[in-house]
Scaffold this active site. Structure first.
Site, PDB file in Angstrom:
ATOM      1  N   GLY A 293       0.807  -1.226   0.000  1.00  0.00           N
ATOM      2  CA  GLY A 293       0.000   0.000   0.000  1.00  0.00           C
ATOM      3  C   GLY A 293       0.830   1.261   0.000  1.00  0.00           C
ATOM      4  CD  GLU A 319      -7.242  -0.674   8.272  1.00  0.00           C
ATOM      5  OE1 GLU A 319      -8.025  -0.173   9.089  1.00  0.00           O
ATOM      6  OE2 GLU A 319      -6.056  -0.965   8.547  1.00  0.00           O
ATOM      7  CB  ILE A 408      12.691  -1.731  -1.509  1.00  0.00           C
ATOM      8  CG1 ILE A 408      11.719  -2.513  -2.385  1.00  0.00           C
ATOM      9  CG2 ILE A 408      12.794  -0.270  -1.938  1.00  0.00           C
ATOM     10  CD1 ILE A 408      12.119  -2.623  -3.828  1.00  0.00           C
ATOM     11  CB  SER A 409      18.438  -1.156  -0.146  1.00  0.00           C
ATOM     12  OG  SER A 409      19.272  -0.649   0.888  1.00  0.00           O
ATOM     13  CE  LYS A 412      17.042   9.586   3.456  1.00  0.00           C
ATOM     14  NZ  LYS A 412      16.782   9.598   2.005  1.00  0.00           N
ATOM     15  CG  LEU A 451      10.984  13.485  -7.736  1.00  0.00           C
ATOM     16  CD1 LEU A 451      11.054  13.787  -9.236  1.00  0.00           C
ATOM     17  CD2 LEU A 451      11.078  14.772  -6.952  1.00  0.00           C
TER      18      LEU A 451
END
Length: 618
Positions: A293, A319, A408-409, A412, A451
């Site tokens: 989500g 949810e 997903i890295s 940072k 973005l």
């Protein structure tokens, strides 16, 4: 009422004039005296008869500003019946005149009179409509926004017609801009090509332009960015048609118009995917997206849907967001076999149950806490979710023979100075450790800021601008690497296709962008002047925040891949025992003091240096 009286007077004058002119035409402008006498006797009956029929057909009750074919037919009916009665009057009610002779008008006079009456009475009324419309158009044009369209091709031609068709848009098109000098001075649908891009600023001043639409969907990224930068020098609001590749149905219309945004200004190029490679590991497979989500997770779901997975599992703990994604996919991909799962990655038993039931082939792991200052204040939550939660998913992938896992890295994670970045770096360590002991291909994909993602500066700036400012920037020199949400998701999927296991993929983020420049551009694109209409204020670096982000780790050279925007960082050898021992220590630390959490993180992630002073930079 005043207008009705005037119209009756006009009708009387026009009827007299029409009958007199009919006689002039019939007798070659030399009316015999006896017909002149009969004309005088006929004027009052003609006027009376005509006015009665005009009243009957409501010619003095119509609003002639809105006159149409129905009003014209009413005029014809009234004049026709009036003339029939006048013919009867003229032929059967004769008058004794000179020398005991009887006179009546020739039939041709009646025909000419009928024609002239229709023309003059009808013309007067439609002239009223034209004058009223002209006044109305002038008033409307005063209220309309003066619009300049950039581009004098097919798209602008369609756009002009659409704008003229939709009066509610309130646009007054003052001209077109095109760099083709042969088009200058030419017209498209009545709109003149005024000059090229170098003339935009001058034309906007002379024509008092309020809004600019860029209608060149086929233009390349660099040219579009150059045009937008020129338009920024004006005080005009900017809108654009999307690029051709963004217009799914290929049709150009008003509904495609959108505000020029930061993505247009940064000019990120369209990602070219190797669909055959992606198809091999997604088509007809069960795909699980954790954090489905969120900004990246939801976009991964959109992109994955295009490759016909056997089943798409969208997992999230929140949810509301995931429901929105579900509704969107229901509409755009009704054929897609999907299921929404509400669950927490922190719950290992729930994760095992999900993996056991659905047996996913590929897992995209996007679930994470990512807000740097908030995680700095809540380090135990960052550990629980980002490290322990990720460990649970990694473990399930190994236990249930998942084919591929994609983490997903973030940039940072490179030499982190905050707890969030450090947790993501430890996730990369875990990915490489699990890859060494499992048949699952574990990989991580590292990229910078996205973005418009949840919690990013763009939504914040937009909200601040909508409230009239000020726009807050932490430091005048702070910069970040940016890419668009679709670009990030597409490259993550592509990286998964070329992965063999153990890699840390680094995405080409382009050049870093100053945050204050983003703020100024967004203020300008919103139709305001930076530091005049909307102030920019500097608030100081927040806890754990770097002045500059680093895209690479220790400046290690990257290895190119088959995709020009994806690189591979050199792998580290990590013992799975180190990971398991660390997880046990983290589980104990989250119920202890926060200072112990920071110290443990420095021990487990050697590149992590806690940033205690906000004036320090990376």
């Amino acid at each position: 009422m005043q207008k009705d009286r005037k119209l009756i007077i006009y009708d009387i004058v026009l009827l007299v004039g029409s009958l007199y002119f009919a006689l002039l035409l019939r007798f070659d402008f030399k009316i015999p005296d006896e017909y002149m006498g009969f004309l005088k006797l006929s004027l009052i009956p003609v006027i009376a008869i005509t006015l009665i029929f005009n009243k009957f057909f409501k010619l003095y009750n119509s609003i002639w500003k809105y006159a149409s074919i129905e009003e014209l037919m009413s005029i014809i009916y009234s004049i026709s019946l009036s003339n029939v009665v006048f013919v009867i009057y003229s032929h059967f009610v004769n008058f004794r005149f000179l020398e005991n002779r009887y006179y009546r008008f020739p039939f041709s006079v009646h025909i000419i009179f009928w024609i002239l009456s229709v023309i003059t009475l009808g013309g007067t009324r439609f002239l009223i409509r034209i004058v009223d419309q002209s006044k109305g158009e002038k008033e409307v044009r005063k209220r309309c926004k003066k619009l300049l369209i950039i581009g004098a091709g097919d798209a602008s031609s369609i756009l002009i017609k659409e704008i003229k068709r939709h009066n509610n848009l309130n646009y007054d098109i003052v001209g077109l801009i095109d760099d083709d000098v042969s088009k200058k001075g030419k017209f498209i649908s009545g709109i003149e090509v005024l000059g090229g891009r170098d003339d935009i600023v001058d034309i906007c001043k002379r024509k008092e332009v309020e809004e600019i639409i860029i209608a060149i969907p086929s233009v390349d990224i660099d040219a579009k960015r150059n045009i937008i930068n020129i338009c920024k020098k004006t005080d005009c609001k900017l809108k654009t048609l999307p690029g051709i590749y963004e217009i799914v149905d290929g049709r150009v219309n008003i509904s495609k118009l959108r505000d020029v945004n930061i993505e247009d200004l940064l000019g990120r190029e369209e990602v070219k995917l190797n669909n055959s490679n992606i198809n091999k590991y997604i088509r007809d497979k069960v795909i699980l997206v954790t954090g489905g989500g969120g900004s990246i997770g939801s976009e991964l779901c959109r992109q994955i849907s295009k490759f016909n997975p056997r089943k798409l599992l969208i997992l999230d703990i929140y949810e509301n967001n995931v429901y929105s994604v579900q509704m969107e996919l229901n509409y755009n991909h009704p054929e897609l076999n999907k299921e929404v799962i509400i669950a927490s990655i922190r719950d290992i038993n729930r994760m095992r149950s999900i993996f056991s039931q659905y047996k996913p082939d590929v897992v995209f792991h996007a679930a994470a806490h990512k807000h740097v200052p908030l995680m700095e204040l809540n380090p135990e939550e960052a550990i629980k979710n980002n490290i322990i939660g990720t460990y649970n998913v990694l473990k399930c992938c190994n236990e249930f023979n998942v084919k591929k896992f994609v983490q997903i890295s973030t940039d940072k994670a490179v030499n982190p100075t905050n707890i969030m970045g450090a947790t993501k770096r430890f996730c990369e360590i875990m990915v490489q450790a699990f890859d060494q002991i499992s048949s699952t291909e574990y990989v991580a994909v590292r990229f910078g800021n996205v973005l418009g993602s949840n919690g990013s500066v763009i939504p914040l700036f937009k909200k601040q601008i909508s409230h009239g400012g000020p726009v807050t920037v932490t430091h005048p020199e702070i910069n970040r690497f940016f890419m668009t949400i679709p670009e990030a998701a597409q490259l993550v999927i592509q990286a998964g296709a070329i992965a063999h296991g153990g890699e840390i993929f680094v995405l080409d983020m382009g050049k870093p962008v100053k945050i204050v420049d983003l703020a100024r551009d967004l203020i300008t694109l919103s139709g305001y002047k930076p530091d005049v209409d909307i102030k920019i204020e500097y608030t100081g670096l927040r806890p754990g925040e770097k002045l500059y982000e680093e895209p690479l780790m220790n400046e290690i050279a990257l290895t190119a891949t088959e995709h020009n925007k994806i690189f591979v960082e050199k792998s580290d050898n990590v013992d799975i025992k180190f990971v398991e021992q660390s997880i046990a220590q983290f589980e104990r630390a989250v119920v202890g003091s926060r200072e112990d959490i920071f110290k443990l993180m420095e021990e487990k992630v050697p590149t992590y240096r806690r940033k205690k002073n906000e004036e320090e930079s990376a």
